[in-house]
Design an enzyme around this catalytic site. Structure first.
Site, PDB file in Angstrom:
ATOM      1  N   GLU A  43      44.210  33.965  58.112  1.00 14.52           N
ATOM      2  CA  GLU A  43      44.587  34.798  56.975  1.00 14.52           C
ATOM      3  C   GLU A  43      44.982  33.901  55.808  1.00 14.52           C
ATOM      4  OE1 GLU A  43      48.592  37.188  55.627  1.00 14.52           O
ATOM      5  OE2 GLU A  43      48.024  37.295  57.742  1.00 14.52           O
ATOM      6  N   THR A  72      48.983  39.241  52.090  1.00 16.94           N
ATOM      7  CA  THR A  72      49.812  39.556  50.929  1.00 16.94           C
ATOM      8  C   THR A  72      49.030  40.433  49.948  1.00 16.94           C
ATOM      9  OG1 THR A  72      50.792  37.367  51.249  1.00 16.94           O
ATOM     10  CG2 THR A  72      51.536  38.580  49.351  1.00 16.94           C
ATOM     11  N   LYS A 132      51.638  45.770  61.157  1.00 24.36           N
ATOM     12  CA  LYS A 132      52.281  44.460  61.157  1.00 24.36           C
ATOM     13  C   LYS A 132      53.787  44.683  61.049  1.00 24.36           C
ATOM     14  CE  LYS A 132      52.710  41.591  57.532  1.00 24.36           C
ATOM     15  NZ  LYS A 132      52.412  40.585  56.478  1.00 24.36           N
TER      16      LYS A 132
END
Length: 211
Positions: A43, A72, A132
Protein backbone atom coordinates in the site's frame (compact mmCIF):
# COMPACT_ATOMS: atom_id res chain seq x y z
CA UNK A 1 -7.91 -9.47 -11.59
CA UNK A 2 -11.47 -9.23 -10.35
CA UNK A 3 -12.38 -7.67 -7.03
CA UNK A 4 -12.98 -11.13 -5.57
CA UNK A 5 -9.63 -12.41 -6.83
CA UNK A 6 -7.81 -9.44 -5.30
CA UNK A 7 -9.50 -10.04 -1.95
CA UNK A 8 -8.76 -13.77 -2.06
CA UNK A 9 -5.11 -13.01 -2.72
CA UNK A 10 -4.90 -10.63 0.25
CA UNK A 11 -6.77 -13.00 2.57
CA UNK A 12 -4.36 -15.78 1.63
CA UNK A 13 -1.21 -13.67 1.93
CA UNK A 14 -2.42 -11.89 5.11
CA UNK A 15 0.25 -9.16 5.11
CA UNK A 16 -0.14 -5.65 3.70
CA UNK A 17 3.03 -3.55 3.77
CA UNK A 18 2.30 0.15 4.19
CA UNK A 19 4.70 2.71 2.73
CA UNK A 20 3.62 5.92 4.42
CA UNK A 21 4.82 9.54 3.96
CA UNK A 22 8.03 8.51 2.22
CA UNK A 23 10.39 10.83 0.44
CA UNK A 24 10.00 10.25 -3.26
CA UNK A 25 13.45 8.73 -3.83
CA UNK A 26 12.90 6.14 -1.09
CA UNK A 27 9.60 4.64 -2.22
CA UNK A 28 10.94 2.41 -4.98
CA UNK A 29 13.93 0.92 -3.09
CA UNK A 30 11.79 0.31 0.00
CA UNK A 31 9.14 -1.40 -2.12
CA UNK A 32 11.80 -3.47 -3.86
CA UNK A 33 13.22 -4.68 -0.54
CA UNK A 34 9.76 -5.69 0.67
CA UNK A 35 8.92 -7.54 -2.54
CA UNK A 36 12.29 -9.31 -2.61
CA UNK A 37 11.60 -10.56 0.91
CA UNK A 38 8.37 -12.12 -0.34
CA UNK A 39 5.58 -9.76 0.75
CA UNK A 40 3.17 -9.50 -2.16
CA UNK A 41 0.71 -6.77 -1.09
CA UNK A 42 1.92 -3.15 -0.88
CA UNK A 43 0.00 0.00 0.00
CA UNK A 44 1.39 3.39 -1.05
CA UNK A 45 -0.23 6.14 0.99
CA UNK A 46 -1.35 9.17 -0.96
CA UNK A 47 0.38 11.52 1.47
CA UNK A 48 3.73 10.18 0.24
CA UNK A 49 5.50 12.41 -2.27
CA UNK A 50 4.47 11.65 -5.88
CA UNK A 51 2.37 8.73 -4.64
CA UNK A 52 0.32 8.31 -7.82
CA UNK A 53 3.43 8.23 -9.99
CA UNK A 54 4.96 5.60 -7.71
CA UNK A 55 1.81 3.48 -7.97
CA UNK A 56 2.01 3.69 -11.77
CA UNK A 57 5.69 2.78 -11.75
CA UNK A 58 5.29 -0.12 -9.35
CA UNK A 59 2.45 -1.55 -11.41
CA UNK A 60 4.78 -1.53 -14.42
CA UNK A 61 7.85 -2.97 -12.71
CA UNK A 62 6.49 -5.33 -10.03
CA UNK A 63 6.02 -9.06 -10.59
CA UNK A 64 2.53 -9.90 -11.82
CA UNK A 65 1.62 -11.65 -8.56
CA UNK A 66 2.28 -8.50 -6.48
CA UNK A 67 -0.67 -6.24 -5.65
CA UNK A 68 -0.19 -2.48 -5.42
CA UNK A 69 -2.82 -0.37 -3.67
CA UNK A 70 -3.40 3.18 -2.48
CA UNK A 71 -3.79 4.22 1.15
CA UNK A 72 -4.82 7.34 3.05
CA UNK A 73 -7.65 7.77 0.55
CA UNK A 74 -10.06 10.31 2.03
CA UNK A 75 -12.27 11.32 -0.90
CA UNK A 76 -14.00 9.92 -3.94
CA UNK A 77 -11.60 11.96 -6.11
CA UNK A 78 -8.63 10.34 -4.35
CA UNK A 79 -10.09 6.92 -5.05
CA UNK A 80 -10.65 7.69 -8.74
CA UNK A 81 -7.16 9.14 -9.18
CA UNK A 82 -5.62 6.11 -7.48
CA UNK A 83 -7.61 3.64 -9.57
CA UNK A 84 -6.70 5.44 -12.78
CA UNK A 85 -3.05 5.28 -11.72
CA UNK A 86 -3.31 1.51 -11.43
CA UNK A 87 -4.13 0.94 -7.75
CA UNK A 88 -5.61 -2.52 -7.26
CA UNK A 89 -7.23 -1.78 -3.91
CA UNK A 90 -8.14 1.26 -1.83
CA UNK A 91 -7.43 1.77 1.89
CA UNK A 92 -8.92 4.60 3.94
CA UNK A 93 -8.41 5.87 7.49
CA UNK A 94 -12.06 6.92 7.73
CA UNK A 95 -15.59 5.85 6.78
CA UNK A 96 -16.98 7.63 3.73
CA UNK A 97 -19.54 5.73 1.65
CA UNK A 98 -18.87 7.57 -1.61
CA UNK A 99 -15.33 6.15 -1.66
CA UNK A 100 -16.80 2.65 -1.73
CA UNK A 101 -19.02 3.49 -4.69
CA UNK A 102 -16.14 5.02 -6.63
CA UNK A 103 -13.72 2.16 -5.98
CA UNK A 104 -16.30 -0.46 -6.88
CA UNK A 105 -17.07 1.38 -10.12
CA UNK A 106 -13.42 0.64 -11.04
CA UNK A 107 -13.79 -2.98 -9.92
CA UNK A 108 -11.41 -2.75 -6.96
CA UNK A 109 -12.01 -3.49 -3.26
CA UNK A 110 -12.05 -1.06 -0.35
CA UNK A 111 -10.46 -1.53 3.07
CA UNK A 112 -12.40 1.10 4.99
CA UNK A 113 -11.15 2.60 8.23
CA UNK A 114 -13.39 2.42 11.30
CA UNK A 115 -12.99 2.05 15.05
CA UNK A 116 -16.22 1.80 17.02
CA UNK A 117 -18.69 -1.08 16.61
CA UNK A 118 -21.20 1.35 15.08
CA UNK A 119 -18.65 2.65 12.55
CA UNK A 120 -17.56 -0.88 11.68
CA UNK A 121 -21.12 -2.09 11.06
CA UNK A 122 -22.05 1.07 9.15
CA UNK A 123 -19.03 0.77 6.84
CA UNK A 124 -19.76 -2.90 6.24
CA UNK A 125 -23.44 -2.26 5.48
CA UNK A 126 -22.38 0.52 3.08
CA UNK A 127 -20.50 -2.08 1.03
CA UNK A 128 -16.89 -1.97 2.22
CA UNK A 129 -15.08 -5.21 1.42
CA UNK A 130 -12.97 -5.22 4.59
CA UNK A 131 -13.00 -2.99 7.65
CA UNK A 132 -9.61 -1.62 8.66
CA UNK A 133 -9.72 -1.36 12.45
CA UNK A 134 -7.73 1.84 12.88
CA UNK A 135 -5.88 2.93 14.86
CA UNK A 136 -5.67 -0.52 16.44
CA UNK A 137 -2.73 0.63 18.54
CA UNK A 138 -5.00 3.01 20.47
CA UNK A 139 -7.27 0.26 21.78
CA UNK A 140 -5.14 -2.88 21.54
CA UNK A 141 -5.72 -6.57 21.00
CA UNK A 142 -8.25 -6.81 23.83
CA UNK A 143 -10.52 -4.30 22.10
CA UNK A 144 -10.18 -6.13 18.78
CA UNK A 145 -11.17 -9.40 20.45
CA UNK A 146 -14.18 -7.78 22.10
CA UNK A 147 -15.39 -6.21 18.84
CA UNK A 148 -14.80 -9.36 16.81
CA UNK A 149 -17.11 -11.32 19.12
CA UNK A 150 -20.45 -9.77 18.13
CA UNK A 151 -19.23 -8.70 14.66
CA UNK A 152 -17.69 -12.05 13.75
CA UNK A 153 -19.15 -12.09 10.21
CA UNK A 154 -17.36 -8.88 9.23
CA UNK A 155 -13.79 -9.22 7.85
CA UNK A 156 -11.48 -7.04 9.95
CA UNK A 157 -7.89 -5.94 9.34
CA UNK A 158 -6.10 -4.27 12.27
CA UNK A 159 -3.67 -1.51 11.36
CA UNK A 160 -1.50 0.27 13.88
CA UNK A 161 0.02 -1.66 16.73
CA UNK A 162 0.76 -4.77 14.69
CA UNK A 163 4.32 -6.02 15.19
CA UNK A 164 6.37 -9.18 14.85
CA UNK A 165 5.64 -10.20 18.45
CA UNK A 166 1.84 -10.02 18.19
CA UNK A 167 1.12 -10.71 14.51
CA UNK A 168 0.14 -14.32 15.14
CA UNK A 169 -2.21 -13.33 17.98
CA UNK A 170 -4.12 -10.84 15.83
CA UNK A 171 -4.65 -13.56 13.23
CA UNK A 172 -5.68 -16.13 15.84
CA UNK A 173 -8.42 -13.72 16.95
CA UNK A 174 -9.86 -13.62 13.44
CA UNK A 175 -8.09 -10.84 11.56
CA UNK A 176 -8.28 -11.55 7.83
CA UNK A 177 -5.07 -9.60 7.17
CA UNK A 178 -2.62 -7.29 8.94
CA UNK A 179 -1.59 -3.75 8.02
CA UNK A 180 2.14 -3.37 8.64
CA UNK A 181 3.29 0.20 9.12
CA UNK A 182 6.27 1.46 11.10
CA UNK A 183 6.97 -2.00 12.54
CA UNK A 184 8.06 -2.93 9.01
CA UNK A 185 9.04 0.35 7.35
CA UNK A 186 10.49 2.52 10.11
CA UNK A 187 11.42 6.12 9.39
CA UNK A 188 14.88 5.67 10.92
CA UNK A 189 15.65 2.74 8.61
CA UNK A 190 14.60 4.90 5.69
CA UNK A 191 16.67 7.84 6.88
CA UNK A 192 19.71 5.58 6.92
CA UNK A 193 18.62 3.89 3.68
CA UNK A 194 18.87 0.58 5.55
CA UNK A 195 16.76 -1.31 3.02
CA UNK A 196 18.44 -4.58 4.02
CA UNK A 197 16.91 -4.11 7.47
CA UNK A 198 13.47 -3.54 5.94
CA UNK A 199 13.93 -6.73 3.93
CA UNK A 200 14.95 -8.66 7.04
CA UNK A 201 11.86 -7.46 8.93
CA UNK A 202 9.62 -8.43 6.02
CA UNK A 203 11.08 -11.93 6.01
CA UNK A 204 10.53 -12.17 9.78
CA UNK A 205 6.85 -11.27 9.40
CA UNK A 206 6.45 -13.86 6.66
CA UNK A 207 8.07 -16.53 8.81
CA UNK A 208 5.86 -15.62 11.76
CA UNK A 209 2.66 -15.73 9.73
CA UNK A 210 3.33 -18.48 7.20
CA UNK A 211 6.11 -20.51 8.81
Amino acid sequence: MTRTEILDKIFTHKLMAILRILESQKVQPAAKAIMEAGIEVLEITLNSTNALEHIKQLRKTSPIHVLIGAGTVISSKDAANAAESGAQFIVTPIFKSEIIKTAHSYGIPVFMGAMTPTEILSAWEAGADVIKVFPASAMGIGYFKAVKGPLDKIPLMPTGGVNIENAEEWLSLGAVALGLGSSLVHKEDLRLEAYDKVKMKAKAFLTQVHG
